[in-house]
Design an enzyme around this catalytic site. Structure first.
Site, PDB file in Angstrom:
ATOM      1  N   LYS A 184       0.873  -1.179   0.000  1.00 24.70           N
ATOM      2  CA  LYS A 184       0.000   0.000   0.000  1.00 24.70           C
ATOM      3  C   LYS A 184       0.906   1.224   0.000  1.00 24.70           C
ATOM      4  CE  LYS A 184      -3.414   2.727   2.478  1.00 24.70           C
ATOM      5  NZ  LYS A 184      -2.585   3.954   2.347  1.00 24.70           N
ATOM      6  N   GLY A 246       0.227   1.796  13.577  1.00 28.39           N
ATOM      7  CA  GLY A 246       0.772   0.474  13.848  1.00 28.39           C
ATOM      8  C   GLY A 246      -0.085  -0.318  14.795  1.00 28.39           C
ATOM      9  N   GLU A 265       7.238  -0.632  13.033  1.00 33.57           N
ATOM     10  CA  GLU A 265       8.139   0.323  13.668  1.00 33.57           C
ATOM     11  C   GLU A 265       7.344   1.603  13.873  1.00 33.57           C
ATOM     12  OE1 GLU A 265      11.375   3.402  12.333  1.00 33.57           O
ATOM     13  OE2 GLU A 265      11.751   1.423  11.482  1.00 33.57           O
ATOM     14  N   CYS A 302      12.525   8.558  12.465  1.00 34.20           N
ATOM     15  CA  CYS A 302      12.083   7.774  13.613  1.00 34.20           C
ATOM     16  C   CYS A 302      13.143   7.753  14.707  1.00 34.20           C
ATOM     17  CB  CYS A 302      11.749   6.351  13.183  1.00 34.20           C
ATOM     18  SG  CYS A 302      13.056   5.558  12.231  1.00 34.20           S
TER      19      CYS A 302
END
Length: 521
Positions: A184, A246, A265, A302
């Site tokens: 996606k 997530g 993550e 991140c």
């Protein structure tokens, strides 16, 4: 020359779905361009059906064939040339220098996993030969290795449009393990995603792979993610993004009749611990490097350091303020990140005891945020859990503690993170205590360094305890990322002619294997 069509790519076919229309967005100008239609349930079904068929064919393929495909994908990505870089820059504002480096990392990942697939040792083959005369019962012949698990759903990230998106490490490692992938694409860079699909199309055709090995579903509709996570065909999910996204996938996967793993993550504040004596000796240098890490990529990593934990030090606060003020403003990736950053800064400002040391204007529609350093006392931090939440952008919070004991108390209060850093050469007792603490809290411990910049190699660990990752042992970077998309299969008393090559007596692959407990070729 490749023209952006606004289509999705499903098992070798370019399709034009009829779903919600969305567009590319230029962070430099604020303008929209290109037009895309969101996929729906029909496109998800078609992609997964093709992936299931491709998996049946891939199970019989050797690592060399898979390696050929991965190397061809890397070649075709490079063949896109400046078009890929310029298209992505227009959609992300990341700049050609950054994107050139990220392209190298992306193709490097594919070639690294190609080498891993070709060599074949990743399967962790183990053989315990039969002992027919063992008493009181004979021992059977047992052989075990890792095998691919089936179609994988991958959700592209916004902040790494190359290395963690359509052609990111999740896709490369999943294919290397022998699995087809349905991606996606992230709606923040759909034209970039389409170009990657062109590279996959050419590589798949050139190597004769089944078309269902790769599909790209373009969509700005979260419902497509739900549709992709639910079908029993999907055997695992790779995700890089927010904790909210997530966690939603984790809950969906757990609620399935057959639960599957989600390798997500998510959020991380990546604490940096600064010893008082070390700050006294090298505060200027630490402020310069720490601010550079906070502001790198406009804080959209991140691994951006969102917390600096120290003993109260007015001089270092001034040094950090000056360094952050001196750093140039960068561009945010998209309006969604901008709006979340506005909300995060407002949240920090609303908490008693928090001071914005570098307070500056941040217009509601601006894509160039201020570089922000906040300060709070250790007592106030421990009293308010919201202060330990990630603010995604060029923002860090100085936690000014009473003493070293409170620094450790603050560290103990933190949830799981991807990284933790220590600057305490002149504070050896503190350094040892922080090291012990971080071993329980993070996936990667950094000494005298900063978390931005993730080396891609076999010893890397890019994952940590929840909520930074859904599976604490897993890594999304480095050679061991491949084992997320495989499982062990044991073969008991299976004749030689029916065994996979990795388990045959003759060891035709020439790999290291455990033979009766001893590592050998």
């Amino acid at each position: 020359m490749t023209t952006i069509t606004g289509q999705s790519f499903i098992a070798g076919q370019w399709v034009s779905p009829a779903g919600k229309v969305f567009h590319s967005f230029n962070p430099y100008t604020g303008e929209t361009f290109n037009s895309f239609n969101s996929c729906g349930a029909d496109e998800v079904d078609a992609a997964l059906a093709a992936a299931r068929q491709a998996y049946g064919e891939m199970r019989a393929m050797c690592g060399g064939s898979i390696s050929d495909l991965l190397e061809a994908i890397a070649d075709e990505i490079e063949a896109l040339g400046d078009l890929l870089l310029k298209t992505c820059d227009a959609e992300t504002g990341l700049g050609l220098v950054r994107l050139t480096g990220e392209r190298g990392r992306t193709t490097g990942q594919f070639r690294a996993f190609a080498a891993i697939a070709r060599k074949g040792e990743w399967v962790n083959a183990s053989i315990d030969t039969a002992i027919p005369d063992r008493q009181p019962v004979p021992r059977p012949d047992l052989r075990r290795m890792m095998r691919g698990i089936g179609p994988i759903a991958v959700f592209g990230a916004s902040n790494f449009p190359f290395a963690f998106s359509v052609a990111g490490g999740d896709t490369a490692s999943a294919i290397a393990a022998g699995n087809p992938v349905v991606v996606k694409g992230h709606p923040a860079h759909p034209a970039t995603s389409e170009l990657f699909a062109v590279a996959f199309e050419r590589a798949i055709a050139g190597t004769g792979f089944p078309a269902g090995v790769f599909s790209l579903l373009q969509s700005a509709d979260h419902k497509v993610g739900v549709e992709l996570a639910k079908p029993p065909i999907v055997q695992a999910i790779g995700f890089t993004g927010s904790l909210r996204g997530g966690r939603a996938l984790m809950d969906l996967a757990a609620a399935r009749p057959q639960p599957i793993p989600v390798y997500a993550e998510m959020g991380s504040v990546n604490p940096v611990f600064l010893g008082p004596n070390t700050l006294a000796a090298t505060g200027d240098a630490i402020a310069a490097a720490l601010s550079g890490s906070v502001c790198m990529g406009t804080g959209q990593f991140c691994t951006s350091p969102g917390l600096a934990i120290m003993v109260e030090n007015a001089g270092f606060e001034d040094q950090m303020k000056a360094a952050m003020d001196a750093a140039p403003r960068g561009h945010l990736l998209n309006p969604g990140i901008r709006d979340a950053l506005h909300a995060g800064i407002e949240r920090l400002q609303s908490i008693d005891g928090v001071d914005w040391l570098t307070e500056a204007d941040f217009e509601i529609d601006s894509m160039t945020p201020p570089n922000a350093v906040f300060k709070v006392s250790g007592d106030a931090f421990l009293a308010e859990k919201q202060l330990a939440e990630e603010v995604f952008g060029p923002v860090t919070l100085l936690v000014a503690c009473r003493d070293e004991a409170q620094m450790l108390e603050v560290g103990e209060s933190l949830e799981g993170n991807l990284t933790g850093s220590i600057h305490a050469d002149d504070d050896p007792e503190l350094a040892g205590a922080v090291m012990s603490l971080l071993e329980e809290k993070v996936g990667r411990i950094i000494n005298n360094g900063y978390p931005t910049g993730v080396e891609v190699c076999s010893s890397q660990q890019h994952g940590g305890p929840y909520p930074s990752s859904s599976v604490a042992w897993a890594t999304s970077v480095g050679a061991d990322a491949i084992v997320r998309f495989a499982r062990f299969v044991a073969y008991q008393d299976v004749p030689e002619n029916m065994l996979p090559a990795a388990l045959k007596n003759s060891n035709p692959l020439g790999i290291f294997r455990k033979l009766n407990g001893e590592l050998t070729r």
